[in-house]
Design a protein around this motif. Structure first.
Motif: not given
Length: 320
Positions: A3-7, A44-49, A55-56, A95-96
């Motif tokens: 769920l966190t990944s989807y959000l 920019a920072l929030a988008g990168g994170l 994916m992580l 992960l990669s």
């Protein structure tokens, strides 16, 4: 952690296209360029994170329900614990991809920093041969050139402002103060670092709409911030005359400017190379700045935007 990944993925999509497009078309940014700059940095920072985090977390999902649990499971898997479920191919791919994207962003920033540092060193060497220090304005070099030129060359060991002899001869005392105040603001507020960060973001992900829109917006916003600093010293008509005088040099052919006119190593060139319609409009028909309440709300929204993916990464269990 799915769920966190989807959000995070949904937030990354919003920050990659609709939000930056809407902000690039907003009119309030010219009334508060500082607040707009903070919002662009948060995007920019929030988008990168969000991109890396989505994916992580997808890749780590088979190893645990929380980030710490997944990292512990990964360590046990590496140590050969048979009780730990091995991630599938798609999770390893995620992960990669997260690792490669993070490495790509950092490497692009390092490469851009190295390239700009070398350019500025060569530029400073050329200036040492073709210019002399101004007796009236410490930290200012006067270039022996007829074309009106003004720009600054940032450095951690000795930033300088560069003016051409032709510009100094064309400007009166107040107009010269305006140009110097404009360039001094670039140096003191370290606009070169902001431009470097967003240029690296654009170089790393040129296909991303937010990278293109953010770079164009930041290039204009740093000029507005420098204009505002100059307006504390002179009036708007004086600043406008000074900027237009410098623009006559910026509009010349490269062959006419001479070998020393190398603004690419500075903060973006002469202060009017980006004399856009927005900058002209705010100088010709100035509007009152945003109220303190509205600015505070915008800054709070930017802080919340940055805190959202950060919280998801640190405490993903709260969203599961």
């Amino acid at each position: 952690m799915l769920l966190t990944s989807y959000l995070l993925a949904g937030l990354a999509i919003l920050l990659a296209w609709p939000i930056p497009v809407a902000l690039s078309r907003a009119h309030w940014t010219a009334r508060s360029p500082f607040a707009a700059m903070v919002v662009w940095q948060a995007i920019a920072l929030a988008g990168g994170l969000s991109m890396i985090g989505a994916m992580l977390f997808w890749g780590l999902d088979p190893l645990g329900n929380t980030l710490l649990g997944a990292l512990e499971g990964g360590a046990r898997l590496v140590l050969g614990d048979p009780d730990v479920t091995s991630p599938g191919t798609i999770h390893v791919f995620a992960l990669s991809t997260a690792a490669l994207l993070g490495f790509h962003l950092v490497l692009t920033l390092i490469r851009a920093t190295w390239r700009i540092t070398r350019q500025r060193a060569r530029h400073r060497h050329i200036l040492s041969l073709l210019s002399e220090e101004s007796a009236a304005n410490p930290g200012t070099l006067v270039l022996d050139h007829e074309i009106p030129i003004a720009y600054c060359l940032p450095s951690f060991t000795g930033s300088v402002t560069v003016l051409s002899r032709g510009l100094v001869q064309r400007l009166n005392e107040d107009e010269l103060r305006a140009v110097l105040a404009h360039e001094k603001a670039h140096l003191e507020q370290r606009h070169d670092l902001l431009l470097l960060a967003f240029a690296s973001w654009n170089d790393a992900l040129p296909w991303l709409p937010t990278a293109k829109h953010s770079l164009a917006a930041v290039q204009e916003l740093v000029e507005m911030l420098a204009d505002d600093a100059a307006l504390r010293v002179v009036t708007a008509p004086v600043l406008l005359r000074a900027l237009l005088t410098v623009a006559t040099g910026a509009l010349g052919e490269p062959s006419e400017r001479g070998p020393a006119a190398l603004p690419a190593a500075g903060t973006g060139g002469a202060p009017t190379e980006e004399l856009s319609s927005h900058r002209l409009r705010r100088l010709l028909t100035p509007k009152p700045p945003l109220s303190a309440t509205v600015r505070s709300l915008i800054l709070a929204a930017a802080l919340l935007l940055l805190a959202l993916p950060t919280t998801m990464l640190v405490a993903p269990g709260l969203f599961n």
